[in-house]
Design a protein around this motif. Structure first.
Motif, PDB file in Angstrom:
ATOM      1  N   GLY A 275       0.813  -1.201   0.000  1.00  0.00           N
ATOM      2  CA  GLY A 275       0.000   0.000   0.000  1.00  0.00           C
ATOM      3  C   GLY A 275       0.843   1.246   0.000  1.00  0.00           C
ATOM      4  N   TRP A 276       0.304   2.324   0.594  1.00  0.00           N
ATOM      5  CA  TRP A 276       0.948   3.618   0.537  1.00  0.00           C
ATOM      6  C   TRP A 276       2.322   3.585   1.196  1.00  0.00           C
ATOM      7  N   THR A 277       2.422   2.985   2.372  1.00  0.00           N
ATOM      8  CA  THR A 277       3.696   2.993   3.092  1.00  0.00           C
ATOM      9  C   THR A 277       4.765   2.203   2.350  1.00  0.00           C
ATOM     10  N   GLU A 278       4.361   1.088   1.739  1.00  0.00           N
ATOM     11  CA  GLU A 278       5.326   0.296   0.968  1.00  0.00           C
ATOM     12  C   GLU A 278       5.889   1.109  -0.181  1.00  0.00           C
ATOM     13  N   THR A 279       5.025   1.844  -0.872  1.00  0.00           N
ATOM     14  CA  THR A 279       5.484   2.675  -1.988  1.00  0.00           C
ATOM     15  C   THR A 279       6.434   3.761  -1.512  1.00  0.00           C
ATOM     16  N   ALA A 280       6.083   4.408  -0.398  1.00  0.00           N
ATOM     17  CA  ALA A 280       6.937   5.471   0.133  1.00  0.00           C
ATOM     18  C   ALA A 280       8.301   4.928   0.538  1.00  0.00           C
ATOM     19  N   TRP A 281       8.314   3.755   1.168  1.00  0.00           N
ATOM     20  CA  TRP A 281       9.573   3.131   1.599  1.00  0.00           C
ATOM     21  C   TRP A 281      10.418   2.722   0.403  1.00  0.00           C
ATOM     22  N   THR A 282       9.778   2.147  -0.608  1.00  0.00           N
ATOM     23  CA  THR A 282      10.492   1.732  -1.808  1.00  0.00           C
ATOM     24  C   THR A 282      11.061   2.937  -2.549  1.00  0.00           C
ATOM     25  N   ASP A 283      10.269   4.005  -2.669  1.00  0.00           N
ATOM     26  CA  ASP A 283      10.736   5.204  -3.355  1.00  0.00           C
ATOM     27  C   ASP A 283      11.938   5.828  -2.652  1.00  0.00           C
ATOM     28  N   ALA A 284      12.070   5.588  -1.356  1.00  0.00           N
ATOM     29  CA  ALA A 284      13.172   6.167  -0.581  1.00  0.00           C
ATOM     30  C   ALA A 284      14.418   5.291  -0.597  1.00  0.00           C
ATOM     31  N   ALA A 285      14.450   4.247  -1.428  1.00  0.00           N
ATOM     32  CA  ALA A 285      15.588   3.319  -1.440  1.00  0.00           C
ATOM     33  C   ALA A 285      16.930   4.020  -1.670  1.00  0.00           C
ATOM     34  N   PRO A 286      17.043   4.968  -2.606  1.00  0.00           N
ATOM     35  CA  PRO A 286      18.346   5.632  -2.771  1.00  0.00           C
ATOM     36  C   PRO A 286      18.807   6.366  -1.515  1.00  0.00           C
ATOM     37  N   VAL A 287      17.864   7.001  -0.812  1.00  0.00           N
ATOM     38  CA  VAL A 287      18.227   7.697   0.428  1.00  0.00           C
ATOM     39  C   VAL A 287      18.647   6.687   1.488  1.00  0.00           C
ATOM     40  N   ARG A 288      17.916   5.577   1.587  1.00  0.00           N
ATOM     41  CA  ARG A 288      18.269   4.554   2.570  1.00  0.00           C
ATOM     42  C   ARG A 288      19.644   3.963   2.268  1.00  0.00           C
ATOM     43  N   ALA A 289      19.935   3.772   0.997  1.00  0.00           N
ATOM     44  CA  ALA A 289      21.252   3.264   0.629  1.00  0.00           C
ATOM     45  C   ALA A 289      22.349   4.252   1.008  1.00  0.00           C
ATOM     46  N   ALA A 290      22.072   5.542   0.830  1.00  0.00           N
ATOM     47  CA  ALA A 290      23.057   6.562   1.191  1.00  0.00           C
ATOM     48  C   ALA A 290      23.256   6.614   2.703  1.00  0.00           C
ATOM     49  N   VAL A 291      22.184   6.404   3.463  1.00  0.00           N
ATOM     50  CA  VAL A 291      22.308   6.333   4.925  1.00  0.00           C
ATOM     51  C   VAL A 291      23.219   5.180   5.313  1.00  0.00           C
ATOM     52  N   ASP A 292      22.992   4.000   4.724  1.00  0.00           N
ATOM     53  CA  ASP A 292      23.828   2.832   5.022  1.00  0.00           C
ATOM     54  C   ASP A 292      25.293   3.103   4.723  1.00  0.00           C
ATOM     55  N   ALA A 293      25.543   3.855   3.656  1.00  0.00           N
ATOM     56  CA  ALA A 293      26.919   4.065   3.198  1.00  0.00           C
ATOM     57  C   ALA A 293      27.636   5.193   3.937  1.00  0.00           C
ATOM     58  N   CYS A 294      26.912   6.020   4.683  1.00  0.00           N
ATOM     59  CA  CYS A 294      27.561   7.182   5.300  1.00  0.00           C
ATOM     60  C   CYS A 294      28.471   6.728   6.438  1.00  0.00           C
ATOM     61  N   ALA A 295      29.483   7.532   6.713  1.00  0.00           N
ATOM     62  CA  ALA A 295      30.545   7.140   7.633  1.00  0.00           C
ATOM     63  C   ALA A 295      30.031   6.904   9.050  1.00  0.00           C
ATOM     64  N   LEU A 296      29.087   7.720   9.523  1.00  0.00           N
ATOM     65  CA  LEU A 296      28.602   7.559  10.892  1.00  0.00           C
ATOM     66  C   LEU A 296      27.872   6.239  11.066  1.00  0.00           C
ATOM     67  N   VAL A 297      26.969   5.922  10.158  1.00  0.00           N
ATOM     68  CA  VAL A 297      26.199   4.689  10.286  1.00  0.00           C
ATOM     69  C   VAL A 297      27.111   3.472  10.146  1.00  0.00           C
TER      70      VAL A 297
END
Length: 496
Positions: A275-297
Motif C-alpha cells: 500500500g501507501w507505506t510500501e510505496t513510500a519506503w520503496t521510493d526512498a531506497a536511494p536515500v536509505r542506501a546513502a544512509v547505510d553508506a555514510c561514515a557515521l552509520v
C-alpha cells in the motif's frame, strides 16, 4: 528461469549470482554452464571451457523436459559456444530472452576476438532485451565508449534498431554522482529512471544480477519499464547491504537476499505492508542506501566510529528529541481515534524518557547549540504539525521510527558485549521499538487510506523530506568534526 553463463566459485557473479537473483524474485532457477571460471573478488585466474557439444547437450536436456519461462544469457566465451546457443534458440519460440553481453573486462580489455564479437552482435537479434554496460555497448555498435548520457542513449537506440531488441542502457560507468538507467528501443527512450550512485565497493556481479532480475520480472508479467523500476530499487539495496556480508578482499558481492534476510532470521522488526507505506519506503531506497553508506552509520555498525563524532551526534539528537516529542504530542491531538491518540502520546513520553539515559551515558549533560541540519529537520516537523493535517504529520514522523528500526534489525548481529555502541544498537533493535514501528506503519497506512488524493500527495512529500533530513542528520557529525579539525589546524598555522 534458465541462466546460460559461466561460473564464479565465490558466488558473487555468473550463474551463482543469477540463481540467487532468480530466487530473490520468486523464480525457480536452472543453469547451463558455458565456462568454468577460477575467479574471486580480486580477479580471474583461469577459464576452462567445456566442449561446444556438451553445451548443446545441457541445453537440450533442460529444454526437452522443462517449460522455460525466460532465458538469461551471460558469458559465452567464444564463437563456437555462441553459435550453439544461437542455433538452439532458433529452434525455439515464445521464450523471453535477456542477453547480458559479457565482452569487456573491468580493466577495459576485450574478452572476445573479432569473430566472437560479430557472433554476439548477431545473437542480439534473438534477444528481447540486451543489457550491456557502456564499454560493451560501444563494442556492439563499433564506436568509442560513450562519455555522456545522451551519447549512450543514442548508441542504445542504434543497437535497438539494428537488432530489433530493446536495450537497457546503464549509466554506471559515467563520471559523477548520477546513475541513470533507461529502456531504449529503435523509437527512442521508453522509460528513464534517474538515481544516485551508491558509494560502495560491493559491486561484483551487478550486471549479471540486474539482467537476471529483469528476466525474472518479465517472466512474471512485468513490462520492461516497471521491471526496471523494481529491479533498480532492489539492486541499490543489495549494493548497500553487500558490505555486511564481508566476502572477499576485493570488490565484494552484493547481498542478493537483503530483502528476505530479516524474514529468514525471524519476525521482521518493521514489516513492509502493501500500500501507501510500501510505496513510500520503496521510493526512498536511494536515500536509505546513502544512509547505510555514510561514515557515521557504518562506524556505528563496525564500532570504529570516533567517539567525538558520536558525542556530537548524540548532543544534536538530544536537541532533536525535545522538539520531536512536542510534535508527537501534536500528532496525538490531531489523531481521529482514542487508540491513536494514546499511541502518539506514549511515543512522545518514550522519546524523552527512554532516550534521555542513552544520551547522558555518552554525551554528558552539556547542551550544545543546534546545528543547521538539526534546525532544518525540526522546522520541517513543526511546519507539518501546524498545517493541521493528521496524515501529513504522521507521514513526516514515520521515518524516525522506520529507518531506525530497520537499522537496528539489520545491525543486530553486530550487537555484542564488546561493541562500544552496544546500547545504541540495542535501543533500536529492541522488540518494543519494533512493535512501536509496526504500529506507526499501520497508523500511517490507515491515514493514507482515509486521506484525499491531495492529502496523500502531501503525505508523500512529508515522508520524503523527513527521509532526506535523516540522511543529512547522519552526515552532519562527520562534516562538523572535519570542519572543526580544519579550523584548529588553521589556528595552529596562525600561531606558528
Amino acid at each position: 528461469m534458465l541462466s546460460i553463463a559461466g561460473t564464479d566459485p565465490t558466488g558473487g557473479a555468473g550463474i551463482q549470482a543469477d540463481l540467487k537473483t532468480i530466487a530473490a524474485f520468486g523464480g525457480y532457477g536452472m543453469a547451463v554452464v558455458t565456462a568454468l571460471v577460477a575467479q574471486n573478488t580480486l580477479g580471474v585466474r583461469s577459464v576452462n571451457v567445456p566442449p561446444a557439444a556438451f553445451l548443446r547437450d545441457q541445453l537440450d536436456a533442460v529444454g526437452d523436459d522443462v517449460q522455460i519461462d525466460a532465458i538469461k544469457i551471460g558469458m559465452l566465451h567464444s564463437e563456437p559456444l555462441i553459435a550453439v546457443v544461437d542455433a538452439w534458440l532458433a529452434q525455439r519460440s515464445g521464450d523471453v530472452v535477456v542477453l547480458d553481453p559479457v565482452m569487456v573486462a573491468t580493466s577495459g580489455d576485450r574478452l572476445l576476438d573479432a569473430a566472437a564479437e560479430d557472433a554476439v552482435r548477431a545473437l542480439c537479434r534473438r534477444a528481447d532485451l540486451v543489457t550491456p554496460n557502456l564499454p560493451e555497448l560501444a563494442v556492439l555498435v563499433d564506436e568509442p565508449v560513450a562519455t555522456s548520457w545522451d551519447t549512450a542513449v543514442d548508441q542504445a537506440r542504434r543497437l535497438a534498431a539494428a537488432s530489433g531488441a530493446a536495450v537497457l542502457v546503464k549509466g554506471g560507468h559515467l563520471a559523477g554522482d548520477a546513475c541513470p538507467d533507461a529502456i531504449v528501443t529503435a523509437s527512442g527512450v521508453v522509460a528513464q529512471l534517474d538515481g544516485a550512485r551508491v558509494a560502495s565497493t560491493n559491486t561484483h556481479g551487478t550486471g549479471c544480477s540486474l539482467s537476471s532480475a529483469m528476466a525474472t520480472l518479465r517472466a512474471d508479467g512485468w513490462d520492461w519499464a516497471d521491471a526496471l523500476a523494481r529491479a533498480k530499487v532492489w539492486l541499490a539495496g543489495a549494493i548497500a547491504a553487500g558490505a555486511a556480508l564481508e566476502v572477499g578482499r576485493g570488490n565484494g558481492p552484493i547481498d542478493h537476499l537483503h530483502e528476505l534476510r530479516p524474514r529468514l532470521a525471524g519476525p521482521p522488526a518493521a514489516p513492509r505492508p502493501a500500500g501507501w507505506t510500501e510505496t513510500a519506503w520503496t521510493d526512498a531506497a536511494p536515500v536509505r542506501a546513502a544512509v547505510d553508506a555514510c561514515a557515521l552509520v557504518d562506524g556505528l555498525r563496525t564500532g570504529d566510529l570516533d567517539r567525538r563524532v558520536f558525542a556530537w551526534y548524540l548532543g544534536q539528537d538530544a536537541l532533536y528529541l525535545g522538539e520531536y516529542a512536542r510534535v508527537l504530542a501534536r500528532a496525538s491531538a490531531l489523531a481521529p481515534r482514542p487508540e491513536e491518540q494514546v499511541f502518539w502520546a506514549e511515543a512522545a513520553a518514550s522519546a524523552i524518557a527512554v532516550e534521555a539515559e542513552l544520551h547522558r551515558s555518552h554525551a554528558g549533560e552539556s547542551e550544545p547549540d543546534a546545528a543547521a541540519t538539526t534546525l532544518a529537520y525540526t522546522d520541517h516537523l513543526h511546519a507539518a504539525s501546524v498545517r493541521g493535517s493528521y496524515g501529513e504529520l504522521a507521514a513526516a514522523l514515520l521515518p524516525c521510527f522506520w529507518l531506525y528500526a530497520d537499522l537496528g534489525d539489520r545491525f543486530a548481529e553486530a550487537n555484542h558485549d564488546a561493541h562500544p555502541y552496544r546500547d545504541w544498537l540495542a535501543t533500536y533493535a529492541d522488540p518494543a521499538f519494533a512493535a512501536s514501528t509496526r504500529r506507526a506503519i499501520e497508523l500511517v497506512e490507515r491515514a493514507a487510506a482515509e486521506a484525499s488524493p491531495t492529502e496523500r500527495e502531501r503525505m508523500g512529500v512529508a515522508f520524503a523530506r523527513s527521509m532526506a533530513h535523516e540522511l543529512a542528520f547522519f552526515e552532519a557529525p562527520v562534516h562538523a568534526q572535519a570542519a572543526d579539525a580544519d579550523a584548529r589546524g588553521g589556528r595552529a598555522r596562525g600561531l606558528a
